[in-house]
Structures are given as structure tokens and as C-alpha cells.
Design an enzyme around this catalytic site. Sequence first.
Site, mmCIF file in Angstrom:
data_model
loop_
_atom_site.group_PDB
_atom_site.id
_atom_site.type_symbol
_atom_site.label_atom_id
_atom_site.label_comp_id
_atom_site.label_asym_id
_atom_site.label_seq_id
_atom_site.Cartn_x
_atom_site.Cartn_y
_atom_site.Cartn_z
ATOM 1 N N MET A 1 48.909 26.190 7.185
ATOM 2 C CA MET A 1 48.116 26.924 6.092
ATOM 3 C C MET A 1 46.758 26.256 5.985
ATOM 4 O O MET A 1 46.846 24.925 6.095
ATOM 5 C CB MET A 1 49.030 26.260 4.523
ATOM 6 C CG MET A 1 50.450 27.132 4.615
ATOM 7 S SD MET A 1 51.312 26.458 3.162
ATOM 8 C CE MET A 1 52.660 27.320 3.334
ATOM 9 N N ASP B 1 61.005 35.875 5.452
ATOM 10 C CA ASP B 1 60.394 34.376 5.396
ATOM 11 C C ASP B 1 60.131 34.148 3.928
ATOM 12 O O ASP B 1 59.216 34.966 3.367
ATOM 13 C CB ASP B 1 59.121 34.177 6.255
ATOM 14 C CG ASP B 1 58.658 32.821 5.824
ATOM 15 O OD1 ASP B 1 59.229 31.946 5.247
ATOM 16 O OD2 ASP B 1 57.755 32.669 6.591
#
Length: 224
Positions: free
Chosen positions: A39, A177
Amino acid sequence: MEKAKLAPSILTADFTNLGETIALLEGCPAVGFVHFDVMDGDFVPNISFGAPVVRSLAGKARLPFDIHLMVTEPGRYAADFVTENTEYITVHAESATHLDRTLRLVRSLGVKCGAALNPATPPEALDYVLDIVDQVLVMSVNPGFGGQSFIPASLEKIRRLAGMREARGLDFKIGVDGGISRANVLDAVEAGAEIIVTGSAILDARDPGAELRAFDELIGGGME
Ligand code: DX5
Ligand code: ZN
């Protein structure tokens, strides 16, 4: 039909003991991949880790790596995540301006390419690249954080993707996910998910080993 495989995410693991975490995962036959949530604090509102963490485990881990790039313009960074363990590099349909080019770039690096879809993105966003993807990752939470609740509409998206795959005679894998627990994992598998990403349900459990065994029994891996 092949059995679904778990792809536990190390996002919430103790980073001082990643080697031990991987060893625990490698002891469970239902685990097919280690999932890495990358991220950048731009595409998603959180920063996790980058290629050095992935590279430090490559060669030491036996499991293949499933790299999930939650970053703006993932094509700029994909090559950094190619290691001897890397099987998939997945990029978001929403973050790659030239998605077709980025998927082909990933393939040209010698690894499989995946395309991830945020909860609000329809499967049709991949209409013209479905024939070149190796995995479609259905996000069942809005990406950025572990420990969020599963968004039920994801099941219909998984079913639709499975239908599109059959109608076109394609063979990409379907991943799911976010927010997966023992309470909903079978729903995802029945809908057609084959790569099951789990984060907090396993690694934040009081006894991650016992939790893994319980998942394994549910999805039918059978413990050695
Ligand atoms: C979400 C990530 C995940 C997620 C999984 O941004 O892609 O892989 O953290 O964690 P849980 O299972 O806790 O939702
Ligand atoms: Zn992920």
C-alpha cells in the site's frame, strides 16, 4: 475442480517474526500462497511495506508469493516485486491508467498477472483484458486496511466472473480478498473463488495454528 487455496496476508503479522509466520503457513496444506499487501498511501489511505520486505523473504520461503499492489501506477513498481517466489503480481483496474499495457508488462517480467476490482467496480471493467489475466481478484472490502467486514455483493461478482470465464472458455483464477472468516469462506468457494485471501482471521487469532487447521478442514485440504 481443483481445491481452493488459502493465501494468508502477512499485513497484520509481527514483522519481527515474519520467518516464523511463513513457517507456520508452510505447515498447512490448504495454504497455496503468501499474500503481500503493498500500500502506497495514495491509491489507498494506508502505507504498509514495499519490495525490500518481499525480497528479504524470497529464497527463504517455499510458498509462492501473491503480490497485491494497491499503489498508483503499479506498472512503475511491478519489476521490483519479481523474485524467485513470485507467482502473481496483481494490479488494480482502478489504479493502472493503461491497464492492458500494465498487465502485459507484468507478464513480460515472467510472472502471472492479476487484475483486482474494488467493490464498486463491475466485472465488465475487465471485458477487454480478461483473455490476458491469470487471476481476477475480487475485493470484498474497500482496500486499505485489514479487519474490515465482508461485503456480501462480492459473492454475486464472483459468480458473474465465473460465468464470464465459462462463456468465453478462459481459465483465469478467481481470488477473493477481504473480510474472509470461517463464517463466510465456504460461500466464497461455492460462488467460485479459488484463491482465498485471509488476513486478520488467521494471523490475529489467539492461536493462528489452530485457526489455520480449522480453515483447512473447512475447505478440505486435510492436515498432514
Ligand atoms: C485489504 C487487503 C487485504 C486484507 C485482508 O486492503 O488487500 O488483503 O487486509 O485482511 P482481512 O482478511 O483482515 O480483511
Ligand atoms: Zn490483498
